[in-house]
Every structure is written in structure tokens, then in C-alpha cells.
Design a protein around this motif. Structure first.
Motif, mmCIF file in Angstrom:
data_model
loop_
_atom_site.group_PDB
_atom_site.id
_atom_site.type_symbol
_atom_site.label_atom_id
_atom_site.label_comp_id
_atom_site.label_asym_id
_atom_site.label_seq_id
_atom_site.Cartn_x
_atom_site.Cartn_y
_atom_site.Cartn_z
ATOM 1 N N HIS A 46 23.440 -0.072 9.608
ATOM 2 C CA HIS A 46 24.501 -0.540 10.492
ATOM 3 C C HIS A 46 25.665 0.453 10.434
ATOM 4 N N LEU A 47 26.029 1.021 11.585
ATOM 5 C CA LEU A 47 27.167 1.952 11.602
ATOM 6 C C LEU A 47 28.389 1.307 12.240
ATOM 7 N N SER A 48 28.173 0.584 13.340
ATOM 8 C CA SER A 48 29.261 -0.153 13.985
ATOM 9 C C SER A 48 28.609 -1.285 14.760
ATOM 10 N N GLU A 49 29.379 -2.023 15.518
ATOM 11 C CA GLU A 49 28.837 -3.206 16.178
ATOM 12 C C GLU A 49 27.557 -2.924 16.955
ATOM 13 N N THR A 50 27.509 -1.792 17.638
ATOM 14 C CA THR A 50 26.309 -1.516 18.451
ATOM 15 C C THR A 50 25.556 -0.254 18.023
ATOM 16 N N LYS A 51 26.077 0.438 17.031
ATOM 17 C CA LYS A 51 25.410 1.693 16.605
ATOM 18 C C LYS A 51 24.589 1.476 15.340
ATOM 19 N N ARG A 52 23.381 2.010 15.375
ATOM 20 C CA ARG A 52 22.496 1.932 14.217
ATOM 21 C C ARG A 52 21.924 3.311 13.944
ATOM 22 N N ARG A 53 21.826 3.650 12.671
ATOM 23 C CA ARG A 53 21.150 4.880 12.302
ATOM 24 C C ARG A 53 19.737 4.495 11.905
ATOM 25 N N MET A 54 18.758 5.232 12.416
ATOM 26 C CA MET A 54 17.364 4.921 12.127
ATOM 27 C C MET A 54 16.715 6.111 11.453
ATOM 28 N N ARG A 55 15.877 5.806 10.506
ATOM 29 C CA ARG A 55 15.108 6.866 9.857
ATOM 30 C C ARG A 55 13.658 6.439 9.735
ATOM 31 N N LEU A 56 12.772 7.285 10.293
ATOM 32 C CA LEU A 56 11.345 7.051 10.137
ATOM 33 C C LEU A 56 10.877 7.882 8.943
ATOM 34 N N ALA A 57 10.357 7.216 7.941
ATOM 35 C CA ALA A 57 9.882 7.904 6.736
ATOM 36 C C ALA A 57 8.390 7.656 6.567
ATOM 37 N N PRO A 58 7.563 8.657 6.908
ATOM 38 C CA PRO A 58 6.114 8.468 6.792
ATOM 39 C C PRO A 58 5.630 8.653 5.364
ATOM 40 N N HIS A 59 4.714 7.792 4.953
ATOM 41 C CA HIS A 59 4.082 7.919 3.639
ATOM 42 C C HIS A 59 2.576 8.001 3.860
ATOM 43 N N GLY A 60 2.033 9.184 3.668
ATOM 44 C CA GLY A 60 0.598 9.395 3.877
ATOM 45 C C GLY A 60 0.349 10.153 5.172
ATOM 46 N N PRO A 61 -0.785 10.876 5.250
ATOM 47 C CA PRO A 61 -1.078 11.775 6.376
ATOM 48 C C PRO A 61 -1.125 11.073 7.737
ATOM 49 N N ARG A 62 -1.666 9.860 7.791
ATOM 50 C CA ARG A 62 -1.734 9.144 9.070
ATOM 51 C C ARG A 62 -0.328 8.974 9.662
ATOM 52 N N PRO A 105 0.842 -1.204 0.000
ATOM 53 C CA PRO A 105 0.000 0.000 0.000
ATOM 54 C C PRO A 105 0.881 1.260 0.000
ATOM 55 N N ALA A 106 0.394 2.300 -0.650
ATOM 56 C CA ALA A 106 1.168 3.546 -0.729
ATOM 57 C C ALA A 106 1.323 4.182 0.647
ATOM 58 N N GLU A 107 0.332 4.007 1.510
ATOM 59 C CA GLU A 107 0.375 4.632 2.838
ATOM 60 C C GLU A 107 0.961 3.660 3.850
ATOM 61 N N HIS A 108 2.087 4.046 4.440
ATOM 62 C CA HIS A 108 2.750 3.203 5.444
ATOM 63 C C HIS A 108 3.849 4.008 6.126
ATOM 64 N N LEU A 109 4.365 3.451 7.206
ATOM 65 C CA LEU A 109 5.556 4.030 7.826
ATOM 66 C C LEU A 109 6.732 3.138 7.484
ATOM 67 N N ALA A 110 7.732 3.709 6.821
ATOM 68 C CA ALA A 110 8.948 2.951 6.529
ATOM 69 C C ALA A 110 9.987 3.284 7.591
ATOM 70 N N ILE A 111 10.593 2.259 8.177
ATOM 71 C CA ILE A 111 11.695 2.475 9.125
ATOM 72 C C ILE A 111 12.953 1.877 8.514
ATOM 73 N N HIS A 112 13.893 2.755 8.195
ATOM 74 C CA HIS A 112 15.163 2.312 7.617
ATOM 75 C C HIS A 112 16.188 2.214 8.738
#
Ligand SMILES: Nc1ncnc2c1ncn2[C@@H]1O[C@H](COP(=O)(O)OP(=O)(O)OP(=O)(O)O)[C@@H](O)[C@H]1O
Ligand SMILES: [Mg+2]
Length: 173
Positions: free
Chosen positions: A143-159, A133-140
Motif C-alpha cells: 500500500h503506497l497511498s489510497e489508490t497506489k499499490r506497488r506490486m512485485r512478482l517474485a518467481p520461485h522455480g523455472p516454471r 511448495p517451493a515452486e510458486h509465484l509470489a505476488i507482493h
């Protein structure tokens, strides 16, 4: 999709942050899970062992589920039950990594899962990119290092724009 580096410049409405430990990833998931509503669809995007299932654990806890969250193995979908404060709605934890061919997709009945009143959380959504579906929340998750992660919340749609806004306010505000 999953091997791409996240670009340094983020679009408006997106939210970028770092996780420094598995426990922090779960806490972030818990905060977000508390905000989820019936019918929400969340896609978890990132390479092997990056932390998608850890995030799902937190999301399920935030929804008040007592169930043990594990990687779906022989089945592609695990079902959990949210707590009473979340109407005891079903939580579908889908892992499409082992999806053999698109024909198998029809038997899974994914459309019914994300069209329903439960929560749908999908690992390896790239496998069904055409049908999502076109409307969703994508979470990317990157991996940056053994314990570090970069997270990105990308919303698709008004909800989901509203969901990320609320999450940002309650978690970082
Ligand atoms: N900041 C972090 N957040 C999440 N997991 C982390 C972090 N740092 C280290 N880890 C480790 O990374 C691994 C993440 O495993 P997890 O099963 O959640 O990954 P996954 O993305 O679901 O993998 P798969 O693609 O195989 O399903 C765990 O071993 C966890 O301890
Ligand atoms: Mg996993």
C-alpha cells in the motif's frame, strides 16, 4: 511477511511495477491470468485491503471464468471454472486469514489443490508458510497511498521464471 516494506533493490527475474487504481490491478491480473497453466500456484501477499482479491478477480477473468469472485467467507476456498480456452479447469481461490489452527489445515486438503491440474490462488499464505511448495509465484502488494499499490512478482522455480518473463513481454514489452 506481509508488513515488510519491499526492498528497493529487486532480485533478478523479479518484476516490480505500480498500480494506480483497482481497475488497473484487475487488468494486470487479467493479463497474468491469460498465461496461467494447469497446476500453477500463485501466492498473494500483502496487508488487509491492499488488493489481493481484486487481483484474483482479474486472474479469474484472464482465465475466462464467468463466476463472481468474492472473498471466501464461511468457507476458506471458493472454486471457479476457467473458460474453454483454458480447458475449463478448476480455479481454487483460497483465503487463509480465518484459518483457526494448523489442525484445520489437514481438513482443507490444500496439498490436493496445489498438486492437482487446476489453478491455486492463495491469500494470506503466511498462515501455512511451512507447508507451501517451493515452486510458486509470489505476488507482493504494498500500500503506497489510497489508490497506489506497488506490486512485485517474485518467481520461485523455472516454471514461474518463465511465466514472469512471458508476462513482462506481453504486458510491458
Ligand atoms: N490500485 C489498487 N489496486 C487494488 N485495490 C485498490 C487500489 N486502490 C484502491 N484499492 C481499494 O483497495 C481495496 C482492496 O480490497 P481487496 O478486497 O481486494 O483487498 P484484500 O487484499 O483482498 O483484503 P483482505 O486482506 O481483507 O482479503 C478495495 O476497496 C479497492 O477499491
Ligand atoms: Mg481478500
Amino acid at each position: 511477511m506481509s508488513d515488510q516494506r519491499l526492498p528497493a533493490v529487486q532480485a533478478i527475474n523479479q518484476l516490480d511495477f505500480m498500480s494506480h487504481s483497482p481497475a488497473q490491478t484487475e487488468r494486470v491480473g487479467q493479463r497474468l491470468g491469460e498465461q496461467l497453466q494447469p497446476g500453477d500456484l500463485v501466492l498473494l501477499i500483502g496487508t488487509f485491503g491492499v488488493g489481493k482479491t481484486h487481483l484474483v478477480k482479474g486472474l479469474a477473468r484472464g482465465l475466462g471464468a464467468d463466476d463472481l469472485v468474492t472473498s471466501p467467507s464461511f468457507v476458506l476456498v471458493n472454486e471457479y471454472r476457467a473458460g474453454p480456452q483454458h480447458q475449463a479447469m478448476p480455479i481454487y481461490h483460497v483465503d487463509l486469514y480465518r484459518l483457526a489452527e494448523t489442525a484445520e489445515l489437514a481438513t482443507l486438503g490444500l496439498e490436493e489443490l496445489w498438486a492437482g491440474d487446476g489453478i491455486c490462488l492463495i491469500e494470506w499464505p503466511e498462515r501455512v508458510a511451512q507447508s507451501l511448495p517451493a515452486e510458486h509465484l509470489a505476488i507482493h502488494i504494498q500500500h503506497l497511498s489510497e489508490t497506489k499499490r506497488r506490486m512485485r512478482l517474485a518467481p520461485h522455480g523455472p516454471r514461474y521464471v518463465s511465466l514472469v518473463g512471458t508476462f513482462k513481454g506481453t504486458t510491458f514489452g
